[in-house]
Write a protein that holds these residues in place. Structure first.
Motif, short mmCIF file in Angstrom:
data_model
loop_
_atom_site.label_atom_id
_atom_site.label_comp_id
_atom_site.label_asym_id
_atom_site.label_seq_id
_atom_site.Cartn_x
_atom_site.Cartn_y
_atom_site.Cartn_z
N SER A 50 7.28 -4.07 -16.97
CA SER A 50 7.65 -3.15 -16.24
C SER A 50 8.64 -3.84 -15.12
O SER A 50 9.26 -4.94 -15.63
CB SER A 50 6.26 -2.70 -15.21
N SER A 51 9.07 -3.14 -14.02
CA SER A 51 10.28 -3.47 -13.33
C SER A 51 10.13 -4.92 -12.94
O SER A 51 9.30 -5.28 -12.22
CB SER A 51 10.39 -2.50 -12.18
N ASN A 52 11.54 -5.34 -12.85
CA ASN A 52 11.67 -7.04 -12.38
C ASN A 52 11.92 -6.64 -10.77
O ASN A 52 12.51 -5.53 -10.40
CB ASN A 52 12.62 -7.51 -13.05
N SER A 93 18.42 -0.56 -7.27
CA SER A 93 19.12 -0.38 -8.51
C SER A 93 19.44 1.15 -8.87
O SER A 93 20.28 1.55 -9.37
CB SER A 93 18.69 -1.13 -9.75
N HIS A 94 18.27 1.75 -8.66
CA HIS A 94 18.22 3.04 -8.90
C HIS A 94 17.01 3.78 -8.12
O HIS A 94 16.00 3.05 -7.58
CB HIS A 94 18.10 3.80 -10.07
N SER A 95 16.75 5.16 -8.20
CA SER A 95 15.67 5.68 -7.20
C SER A 95 14.32 5.90 -7.89
O SER A 95 13.32 6.39 -7.35
CB SER A 95 16.16 7.16 -6.85
N GLY A 97 10.36 5.41 -9.31
CA GLY A 97 9.32 4.67 -8.61
C GLY A 97 8.94 3.21 -8.87
O GLY A 97 8.41 2.59 -7.91
N ASP A 98 9.26 2.68 -9.89
CA ASP A 98 9.07 1.44 -10.36
C ASP A 98 10.12 0.42 -9.84
O ASP A 98 10.30 -0.67 -9.85
CB ASP A 98 8.92 0.98 -11.81
N HIS A 99 11.18 0.99 -8.87
CA HIS A 99 12.40 0.22 -8.28
C HIS A 99 12.44 0.54 -6.81
O HIS A 99 13.05 -0.24 -6.24
CB HIS A 99 13.39 0.58 -8.75
N ALA A 100 11.93 1.83 -6.47
CA ALA A 100 12.34 2.23 -5.17
C ALA A 100 11.16 2.62 -4.35
O ALA A 100 11.43 3.79 -3.37
CB ALA A 100 13.52 3.50 -5.13
N ALA A 178 23.39 7.15 -16.08
CA ALA A 178 23.29 6.68 -17.28
C ALA A 178 21.54 6.51 -17.61
O ALA A 178 21.15 7.43 -18.11
CB ALA A 178 23.98 5.34 -17.59
N HIS A 179 21.14 5.50 -17.05
CA HIS A 179 19.83 5.51 -17.05
C HIS A 179 18.98 6.42 -15.94
O HIS A 179 18.10 7.06 -16.28
CB HIS A 179 19.18 4.09 -16.57
N SER A 180 19.70 6.55 -14.93
CA SER A 180 19.35 7.42 -13.89
C SER A 180 20.18 8.18 -13.43
O SER A 180 21.46 8.13 -13.92
CB SER A 180 18.76 6.63 -12.71
N GLY A 197 20.02 -4.00 -12.77
CA GLY A 197 18.92 -2.84 -12.91
C GLY A 197 18.67 -2.45 -14.05
O GLY A 197 18.88 -3.05 -15.06
N ASP A 198 18.44 -1.12 -14.55
CA ASP A 198 17.97 -0.74 -15.76
C ASP A 198 19.09 -0.50 -16.78
O ASP A 198 18.82 0.03 -17.90
CB ASP A 198 17.07 0.40 -15.86
N LEU A 199 20.16 -0.78 -16.59
CA LEU A 199 21.45 -0.53 -17.39
C LEU A 199 21.23 -1.52 -18.33
O LEU A 199 21.81 -1.47 -19.67
CB LEU A 199 22.74 -0.74 -16.73
N GLY A 242 16.81 -5.12 -15.63
CA GLY A 242 15.83 -4.43 -14.82
C GLY A 242 14.38 -4.68 -15.49
O GLY A 242 13.39 -4.39 -14.55
N HIS A 243 14.41 -4.71 -16.89
CA HIS A 243 13.07 -5.06 -17.23
C HIS A 243 13.08 -6.05 -18.38
O HIS A 243 14.20 -6.24 -19.00
CB HIS A 243 12.75 -3.80 -18.09
N GLY A 244 12.24 -6.81 -18.67
CA GLY A 244 12.30 -7.72 -19.64
C GLY A 244 12.74 -9.37 -18.99
O GLY A 244 13.06 -9.41 -17.90
ZN LIG Z 1 12.72 0.64 -14.45
#
Ligand SMILES: [Zn+2]
Length: 317
Positions: A50-52, A93-95, A97-100, A178-180, A197-199, A242-244
């Motif tokens: 999940s999110s870093n 990075s974006h809105s 739930g796992d980031h904001a 793109a992702h969001s 972020g998740d890009l 953003g992940h990994g």
């Molecule tokens: Zn994410």
């Protein structure tokens, strides 16, 4: 355009059962493992993909990038262990739930929360609805939401913003949708790190932005944004995902791999469309190219095959 995206979102929701919902609903504990990746720059990797989160320590305070309410207590504990400086800025990075959602956990430090105007609008609309849904759900995986409040940004920008603190420059760029709906990156030239972020997801199938039943990800724009970042040819040692896991010192090769993933998968789906396959057949029969066989979170793949299939026909790439 939004109506078309929502329509696709409904198709995705109908066609899938084990797809995007996993982004919020995976079982098992989230453990954040800290790694120092450059002077003053600390990366926290989520153990189950999940999110870093990333924090940067300066003489004038801490800047935090991304805050998930499910792991923010662990990140705050790591910050307290590393420095006595307060969290002065939080950037998202974006809105999603796992980031904001984790700002509530940092409230004692009274940080300034910075996002884009589009992110703020999301937080007032579908992301706010998602937050309220999880707060009321009673599910064990949503326990962190129970006594928390949603915090809205203090500063919301459009385009780009430069922030200076403690001798470091933080260049925030609203890369696009793109992702969001509004993907933001952060570049710190003095430390040769670039937070994507998740890009960028590493060793993991990318996630599709979703909240409260609304879907956002757009593969075509994702390729454009990756190209835009690479075209800057920035002096960067590490692009932080953003992940990994983070690949310290791998540089632009991580972005090239992410782009190759989308191009290769799109090509494979295109061949199946040419052979007359339906989206259900593509999802059932798709053979993962060997170079991506080690990627984790394969359930995410199903929703992306749907995206490739629909967007190839909708937009033609
Ligand atoms: Zn994410």
């Amino acid at each position: 355009m939004r109506a078309i995206q929502n329509f696709i979102g409904i198709l995705v929701a109908v066609g899938l059962s084990a797809g995007p919902a996993l982004a919020q609903g995976d079982a098992g504990p989230d453990k954040m493992e800290m790694k120092k990746i450059a002077e003053d720059v600390y990366f926290l990797e989520n153990s189950r993909g999940s999110s870093n989160a990333v924090f940067v320590v300066t003489s004038e305070g801490v800047l935090l990038f991304d805050a998930d309410i499910k792991t923010a207590d662990q990140v705050l504990a790591a910050i307290r262990k590393t420095t006595d400086k307060k969290v002065r800025y939080i950037v998202t990075s974006h809105s999603a739930g796992d980031h904001a959602t984790g700002m509530w956990v940092y409230r004692e430090d009274k940080p300034t929360y910075i996002s884009t105007r589009k992110q703020m609008r999301d937080l007032m609309m579908q992301e706010g609805a998602g937050f309220a849904e999880r707060k009321a759900s009673g599910k064990p995986q949503d326990a962190a939401y129970k006594n928390a409040e949603m915090v809205l940004p203090d500063v919301a920008f459009e385009g780009a913003l430069t922030l200076r603190m403690g001798g470091l420059t933080f260049q925030l760029t609203e890369e696009g949708s793109a992702h969001s709906t509004s993907d933001v990156t952060l570049y710190i030239p003095q430390r040769r790190v670039f937070l994507t972020g998740d890009l960028l997801d590493t060793e993991i199938h990318p996630g599709q932005g979703e909240s409260a039943g609304v879907f956002f990800s757009n593969v075509k724009n994702w390729l454009v944004l990756l190209d835009n970042i690479m075209a800057r040819k920035l002096p960067v040692d590490t692009y932080i995902p953003g992940h990994g896991p983070v690949h310290v010192g791998r540089g632009v090769a991580d972005l090239e791999e992410q782009k190759k993933y989308f191009v290769t998968m799109r090509d494979e789906v295109s061949k199946m469309i040419m052979a007359g396959k339906t989206v259900e057949q593509v999802q059932a029969e798709f053979k993962l190219p060997a170079e991506f066989a080690h990627y984790k979170r394969p359930p995410r793949l199903k929703s992306f095959l749907n995206l490739f299939y629909k967007q190839l026909q909708e937009q033609g790439f």
